[in-house]
Design a protein around this motif. Structure first.
Motif, PDB file in Angstrom:
ATOM      1  N   VAL A 126      39.483  30.002  33.138  1.00  0.00           N
ATOM      2  CA  VAL A 126      40.501  30.743  32.391  1.00  0.00           C
ATOM      3  C   VAL A 126      40.531  32.132  33.009  1.00  0.00           C
ATOM      4  CG1 VAL A 126      41.186  31.683  30.162  1.00  0.00           C
ATOM      5  CG2 VAL A 126      40.185  29.399  30.289  1.00  0.00           C
ATOM      6  N   THR A 127      41.544  32.401  33.801  1.00  0.00           N
ATOM      7  CA  THR A 127      41.601  33.622  34.595  1.00  0.00           C
ATOM      8  C   THR A 127      42.172  34.804  33.800  1.00  0.00           C
ATOM      9  OG1 THR A 127      43.793  33.013  35.441  1.00  0.00           O
ATOM     10  CG2 THR A 127      41.877  32.280  36.706  1.00  0.00           C
ATOM     11  N   LYS A 128      41.999  35.976  34.382  1.00  0.00           N
ATOM     12  CA  LYS A 128      42.508  37.219  33.772  1.00  0.00           C
ATOM     13  C   LYS A 128      41.923  37.418  32.380  1.00  0.00           C
ATOM     14  CE  LYS A 128      46.742  36.292  36.372  1.00  0.00           C
ATOM     15  NZ  LYS A 128      48.202  36.164  36.383  1.00  0.00           N
ATOM     16  N   ALA A 129      40.658  37.029  32.218  1.00  0.00           N
ATOM     17  CA  ALA A 129      40.005  37.065  30.906  1.00  0.00           C
ATOM     18  C   ALA A 129      39.775  38.482  30.415  1.00  0.00           C
ATOM     19  CB  ALA A 129      38.673  36.313  30.971  1.00  0.00           C
ATOM     20  N   ASP A 130      39.833  39.484  31.313  1.00  0.00           N
ATOM     21  CA  ASP A 130      39.609  40.867  30.889  1.00  0.00           C
ATOM     22  C   ASP A 130      40.708  41.350  29.938  1.00  0.00           C
ATOM     23  OD1 ASP A 130      41.013  40.463  33.419  1.00  0.00           O
ATOM     24  OD2 ASP A 130      41.377  42.625  33.364  1.00  0.00           O
ATOM     25  N   MET A 131      41.867  40.678  29.915  1.00  0.00           N
ATOM     26  CA  MET A 131      42.963  41.076  29.042  1.00  0.00           C
ATOM     27  C   MET A 131      42.625  40.780  27.579  1.00  0.00           C
ATOM     28  SD  MET A 131      46.048  39.561  31.409  1.00  0.00           S
ATOM     29  CE  MET A 131      47.291  40.013  30.210  1.00  0.00           C
ATOM     30  N   ASP A 132      41.846  39.725  27.320  1.00  0.00           N
ATOM     31  CA  ASP A 132      41.442  39.343  25.963  1.00  0.00           C
ATOM     32  C   ASP A 132      40.174  38.502  26.062  1.00  0.00           C
ATOM     33  OD1 ASP A 132      41.142  38.577  23.346  1.00  0.00           O
ATOM     34  OD2 ASP A 132      42.970  37.345  23.264  1.00  0.00           O
ATOM     35  N   PRO A 133      39.015  39.121  26.244  1.00  0.00           N
ATOM     36  CA  PRO A 133      37.775  38.358  26.485  1.00  0.00           C
ATOM     37  C   PRO A 133      37.476  37.325  25.415  1.00  0.00           C
ATOM     38  CG  PRO A 133      37.434  40.688  26.940  1.00  0.00           C
ATOM     39  CD  PRO A 133      38.784  40.584  26.313  1.00  0.00           C
TER      40      PRO A 133
END
Length: 413
Positions: A126-133
């Motif tokens: 699940v990529t770009k997880a920094d947007m909503d950990p």
């Protein structure tokens, strides 16, 4: 660096799939710690597969493959998707990238079904997880249950997420993909192994070809003795050795004359036959050889080579094997050639497929091609099996493999 010296064909192939802008390229760059793939917010930035050799501890040498988006559009987009799906034929482990906060699309679903059909191991990111950990972590758990393989939430910007993906890849990697040796299991410490290596105008200057180098290394690793001679020096080499070789391995192109020179009680095979076992399914290729006698003038034959070497005057794939097959069929045959990683979509059109040894590709690709031929009901052989059969010496060429019909015993010291 050691990882750069390992041929691509001997590495675990890890391919990254997903829709456009799913973050595949960013993940590969983060895993390799280099800007391997071009990254952009513009959908469709990756157009053709991009390969990056690297070391991935504790797996060792691997190659990471970036692919175009599975949801690409338009006529050119469909070609890109087809090229991405072709990568499945050489994929040992697949990584599916799904962006955080987005539902998997139809293209993702179709890919998962194809992976399951092939039995290809897979992990998800699940990529770009920094947007909503927290949301990405919940999404990873849901997708793990939905698709039946583990997902982890990760961001190419966060080392922790990349480390988690690396751990998932290591845990899911097939452990037996490189366990079929070339000849190490045929050799005992102290054995004398004679390798017959013709040197012709097509040989790389100052180098041997990969199967020859690999054979020498495996003999030495086994604590045995490797002796290398050209076919023209074979009589003198046999006389000078002072004892009988435990095994003779020859280039397939000189199978006939070498078989007449080597005493019948000495096991004999070829580099190409060893490669058939190392890279594919030797038993299936041996079964396919019987179809050679059923060829009739006008039959269509596919000759497939995985490398794109410069063709020489008496090239094995374009001249020697076609000449031998025409002689056996009693007339002209309709030959077609496939080079590199491309194979015709409709294999059912052919009466026989003759494949090279496959030294330049990984085992997964060779097995995929054999399975495709089986599914189409078309017999398949490789160069070494074909030449040995046409020379009437296939049983002898299988002497190291008595379960396949080899006719001679092991050479005595």
């Amino acid at each position: 660096m050691a990882d750069q010296r390992t041929p691509i064909s001997q590495r675990l192939h890890i391919a990254f799939f997903g829709r456009r802008n799913a973050g595949k390229s960013s993940l590969i760059n983060a895993l390799s710690r280099q800007a391997v793939s071009l990254v952009s917010d513009v959908p469709g930035t990756t157009t053709d597969p991009v390969r990056r050799p690297m070391e991935l501890h504790p797996l060792g040498p691997v190659v990471l493959i970036d692919t175009a988006g599975l949801d690409d559009e338009g006529e050119l987009g469909r070609l890109r998707v087809a090229r991405s799906l072709e990568i499945l034929d050489q994929t040992d482990l697949a990584v599916l990238a799904v962006p955080a906060g987005e539902e998997p699309g139809e293209a993702d679903e179709r890919l998962v079904q194809e992976l399951k059909r092939r039995g290809t191991p897979a992990v998800g990111a699940v990529t770009k997880a920094d947007m909503d950990p927290e949301g990405a972590a919940r999404q990873a758990a849901l997708l793990s249950g939905r698709f039946g393989f583990p997902f982890c939430a990760c961001s190419s910007e966060a080392e922790a997420g990349v480390a988690a993906l690396r751990q998932r890849i290591v845990a899911a990697a097939p452990v037996d993909q490189a366990e079929v040796p070339l000849l190490a299991d045929l050799v005992r410490p102290g054995d004398l192994i004679l390798l017959v290596v013709p040197i012709d105008s097509g040989a790389p200057r100052g180098r041997l070809i990969l199967p020859q180098v690999q054979a020498i290394r495996e003999v030495l690793d086994a604590g045995a003795i490797a002796v290398t001679a050209r076919d023209s020096e074979l009589p003198g080499a046999l006389q000078a050795l002072g004892r009988r070789p435990a095994l003779v391995v020859t280039d397939s192109q000189v199978f006939g004359p070498v078989s007449r020179l080597v005493p019948p009680e000495v096991p004999l095979t070829s580099f190409s036959i060893l490669m058939a076992r190392h890279k594919g399914d030797l038993a299936e290729l041996v079964r396919g050889a019987s179809a050679i006698d059923s060829l009739r003038p006008g039959d269509r034959v596919l000759i497939a080579e995985t490398c794109t070497h410069h063709q020489q005057k008496d090239d094995i794939g374009t001249v020697k094997i076609p000449r031998l097959l025409r002689q056996r069929a009693g007339g002209d045959l309709d030959f077609e050639w496939a080079h590199g990683r491309d194979m015709p979509a409709d294999l059912g059109r052919y009466k026989l497929i003759v494949h090279c040894g496959g030294c330049m590709v990984n085992r997964q690709l060779m097995l995929s091609r054999i399975r495709r031929a089986q599914a189409a009901g078309v017999p398949i052989v490789n160069y070494g099996v074909c030449i040995a059969y046409l020379n009437g010496i296939l049983p002898r060429a299988l002497t190291p493999f008595p379960e396949l019909g080899g006719t001679a015993g092991r050479g005595a010291p």
